[in-house]
Scaffold this motif. Structure first.
Motif, short mmCIF file in Angstrom:
data_model
loop_
_atom_site.label_atom_id
_atom_site.label_comp_id
_atom_site.label_asym_id
_atom_site.label_seq_id
_atom_site.Cartn_x
_atom_site.Cartn_y
_atom_site.Cartn_z
N VAL A 1 0.87 -1.18 0.00
CA VAL A 1 0.00 0.00 0.00
C VAL A 1 0.91 1.22 0.00
CG1 VAL A 1 -1.78 1.32 1.20
CG2 VAL A 1 -1.82 -1.18 1.30
N GLU A 2 0.71 2.08 -0.99
CA GLU A 2 1.52 3.29 -1.10
C GLU A 2 0.59 4.48 -1.31
OE1 GLU A 2 5.17 5.16 -3.80
OE2 GLU A 2 4.09 3.37 -4.46
N LYS A 3 0.72 5.49 -0.45
CA LYS A 3 -0.13 6.67 -0.54
C LYS A 3 0.67 7.84 -1.09
CE LYS A 3 -2.82 5.06 3.42
NZ LYS A 3 -3.25 5.34 4.81
N ARG A 4 0.10 8.45 -2.13
CA ARG A 4 0.74 9.62 -2.74
C ARG A 4 -0.29 10.74 -2.81
NH1 ARG A 4 3.76 6.89 -8.01
NH2 ARG A 4 5.13 5.46 -6.86
N GLY A 5 -0.26 11.63 -1.85
CA GLY A 5 -1.24 12.71 -1.82
C GLY A 5 -2.64 12.16 -1.67
N ASN A 6 -3.49 12.44 -2.64
CA ASN A 6 -4.88 11.99 -2.59
C ASN A 6 -5.09 10.63 -3.24
OD1 ASN A 6 -5.66 14.33 -1.29
ND2 ASN A 6 -6.08 15.41 -3.21
N ILE A 7 -4.03 10.00 -3.70
CA ILE A 7 -4.14 8.72 -4.40
C ILE A 7 -3.44 7.62 -3.62
CG2 ILE A 7 -3.58 7.47 -6.53
CD1 ILE A 7 -5.70 9.58 -6.91
N ALA A 8 -4.04 6.44 -3.60
CA ALA A 8 -3.41 5.27 -2.98
C ALA A 8 -3.21 4.21 -4.05
CB ALA A 8 -4.29 4.71 -1.86
N ARG A 9 -2.00 3.64 -4.09
CA ARG A 9 -1.72 2.51 -4.97
C ARG A 9 -1.67 1.26 -4.12
NH1 ARG A 9 2.42 -0.77 -6.07
NH2 ARG A 9 3.79 0.43 -4.68
N MET A 10 -2.43 0.24 -4.54
CA MET A 10 -2.43 -1.02 -3.82
C MET A 10 -2.02 -2.14 -4.77
SD MET A 10 -6.00 -0.60 -1.70
CE MET A 10 -5.60 -1.92 -0.56
N LYS A 11 -1.11 -2.96 -4.32
CA LYS A 11 -0.68 -4.12 -5.11
C LYS A 11 -1.41 -5.34 -4.55
CE LYS A 11 3.55 -6.33 -6.82
NZ LYS A 11 5.04 -6.33 -6.72
N ILE A 12 -2.26 -5.95 -5.40
CA ILE A 12 -3.14 -7.03 -4.97
C ILE A 12 -2.76 -8.32 -5.68
CG2 ILE A 12 -5.54 -7.71 -4.64
CD1 ILE A 12 -4.88 -5.04 -3.39
N ASN A 13 -2.69 -9.43 -4.94
CA ASN A 13 -2.35 -10.73 -5.53
C ASN A 13 -3.54 -11.67 -5.44
OD1 ASN A 13 -1.26 -13.47 -5.86
ND2 ASN A 13 0.73 -12.47 -5.80
N ASP A 14 -3.90 -12.29 -6.58
CA ASP A 14 -5.07 -13.19 -6.62
C ASP A 14 -4.68 -14.67 -6.72
OD1 ASP A 14 -4.14 -13.43 -9.21
OD2 ASP A 14 -6.11 -13.27 -10.14
N LEU A 15 -3.42 -14.99 -6.44
CA LEU A 15 -2.83 -16.34 -6.52
C LEU A 15 -2.29 -16.66 -7.91
CD1 LEU A 15 -5.19 -18.61 -4.34
CD2 LEU A 15 -3.02 -17.57 -3.71
N ASN B 1 -1.64 -3.83 -9.83
CA ASN B 1 -1.71 -2.52 -9.17
C ASN B 1 -3.07 -1.89 -9.43
OD1 ASN B 1 0.91 -2.28 -7.99
ND2 ASN B 1 1.77 -1.87 -10.01
N ILE B 2 -3.73 -1.47 -8.37
CA ILE B 2 -4.97 -0.71 -8.52
C ILE B 2 -4.78 0.64 -7.84
CG2 ILE B 2 -6.31 -2.85 -8.51
CD1 ILE B 2 -7.38 -2.03 -5.74
N TYR B 3 -5.52 1.62 -8.31
CA TYR B 3 -5.41 2.97 -7.76
C TYR B 3 -6.78 3.42 -7.28
CZ TYR B 3 -0.94 2.86 -10.15
OH TYR B 3 0.33 2.51 -10.55
N THR B 4 -6.79 4.10 -6.14
CA THR B 4 -8.04 4.60 -5.60
C THR B 4 -7.80 5.97 -4.98
OG1 THR B 4 -9.95 4.03 -4.22
CG2 THR B 4 -7.78 3.53 -3.32
N ASN B 5 -8.88 6.65 -4.57
CA ASN B 5 -8.74 8.05 -4.19
C ASN B 5 -8.71 8.27 -2.68
OD1 ASN B 5 -11.39 7.81 -3.29
ND2 ASN B 5 -12.27 8.69 -5.14
N LYS B 6 -8.69 9.54 -2.30
CA LYS B 6 -8.52 9.90 -0.89
C LYS B 6 -9.68 9.43 -0.02
CE LYS B 6 -10.43 14.52 -1.78
NZ LYS B 6 -10.14 15.97 -1.75
N GLN B 7 -10.89 9.25 -0.61
CA GLN B 7 -12.02 8.78 0.18
C GLN B 7 -11.72 7.40 0.75
OE1 GLN B 7 -15.76 8.69 -1.87
NE2 GLN B 7 -16.87 7.81 -0.14
N TYR B 8 -11.09 6.55 -0.07
CA TYR B 8 -10.73 5.22 0.43
C TYR B 8 -9.69 5.35 1.54
CZ TYR B 8 -8.56 0.78 1.02
OH TYR B 8 -8.06 -0.34 1.61
N ILE B 9 -8.73 6.25 1.37
CA ILE B 9 -7.68 6.42 2.37
C ILE B 9 -8.27 6.82 3.71
CG2 ILE B 9 -5.59 7.71 2.96
CD1 ILE B 9 -5.12 8.09 -0.03
#
Length: 255
Positions: A52-66, A71-79
């Motif tokens: 999980v990496e937060k850059r300002g209002n954006i969060a990058r999450m690295k997700i593994n499904d097996l 990499n998915i990106y989401t906004n400050k509301q999620y943070i």
């Protein structure tokens, strides 16, 4: 995301999605066609958080499904509203942002929710089933699974034919994709089996002796499939960890 009615979202393994670079435009929207010919402009995925990496209002999450990490990106509301960390499991609903003629795409998550591991496992099983269905239909050169209209729509049918040419789809390639799905399911089973065996032994140690059917019901309440519980019990009996002192009963082997 529970209880909400969402637009159609494709379910594909991240490994297949990472290889997807055939993009078309239809009805004013860009759509990614994957190697198994899933049509994706929205994605529903579940996996384990690796970063999980937060850059300002954006969060990058690295997700593994097996099968792979995405990499998915989401906004400050999620943070603000969530505290997902490494080793957590999350489900997400996302838009796939791509440009026609450009292979690169980004995954923009509109909703992200922390879930239990069982949600990831169920997603893997469902996604594997859909993947294998698409593979079988590709082997038969059928287009009916996307929608009843596609088989009669020459333009859309042509797009799928071009996608198969683009990915050089052949039996060997389909075998590789099938192996990916099977491996993911096997990994789920191994994790499930290990967890179930430990839970079965713990229950039997606490109760000393328990009815076979009652034990299965206890595990099913925790989200495990009946058939998988039966297999785990059989493995424990074969391994000498528990036994049936009488018909319909189970008891742990002490020592």
């Amino acid at each position: 995301m529970r209880g909400k009615k969402r637009k159609y979202e494709c379910r594909v393994f991240f490994d297949e999605l990472s290889e997807s670079d055939y993009v078309i435009k239809e009805n004013g929207m860009t759509t990614i066609i994957t190697p198994t010919c899933a049509r994706c402009n929205r994605l529903f995925g579940v996996g384990e958080v690796e970063e999980v990496e937060k850059r300002g209002n954006i969060a990058r999450m690295k997700i593994n499904d097996l099968t792979s990490a995405l990499n998915i990106y989401t906004n400050k509301q999620y943070i603000r509203n969530n505290t997902a960390e490494k080793r957590d499991f999350v489900a997400f609903s996302a838009i796939l942002h791509a440009r026609e003629g450009v292979g690169y795409f980004s995954v923009l998550a509109e909703e992200v929710e922390v879930v239990e591991e069982n949600a990831r496992n169920n997603w893997v099983l469902t996604t594997a089933k859909r993947t294998m269905e698409r593979i079988e239909l590709l082997r038969n050169r059928s287009f009916d699974w996307q929608s009843p209209a596609i088989a009669k729509d020459n333009a859309k049918k042509g797009a799928f034919m071009k996608a198969q040419e683009h990915y050089a789809i052949c039996d060997d390639k389909l075998d590789e994709l099938a192996k990916m799905a099977i491996t993911a399911v096997n990994n789920v089973w191994q994790n499930h089996s290990k967890t179930m065996r430990a839970m079965i032994l713990e229950i039997l140690k606490n109760t000393k002796c328990m009815e076979h059917d009652k034990l299965i019901n206890e595990l099913m309440k925790k989200g495990f499939e009946e058939g998988w519980v039966e297999e785990a019990i059989d493995e424990l009996i074969e391994g000498g960890r528990c036994y049936a002192p009488e018909a319909g009963m189970l008891e742990v082997v002490e020592g």
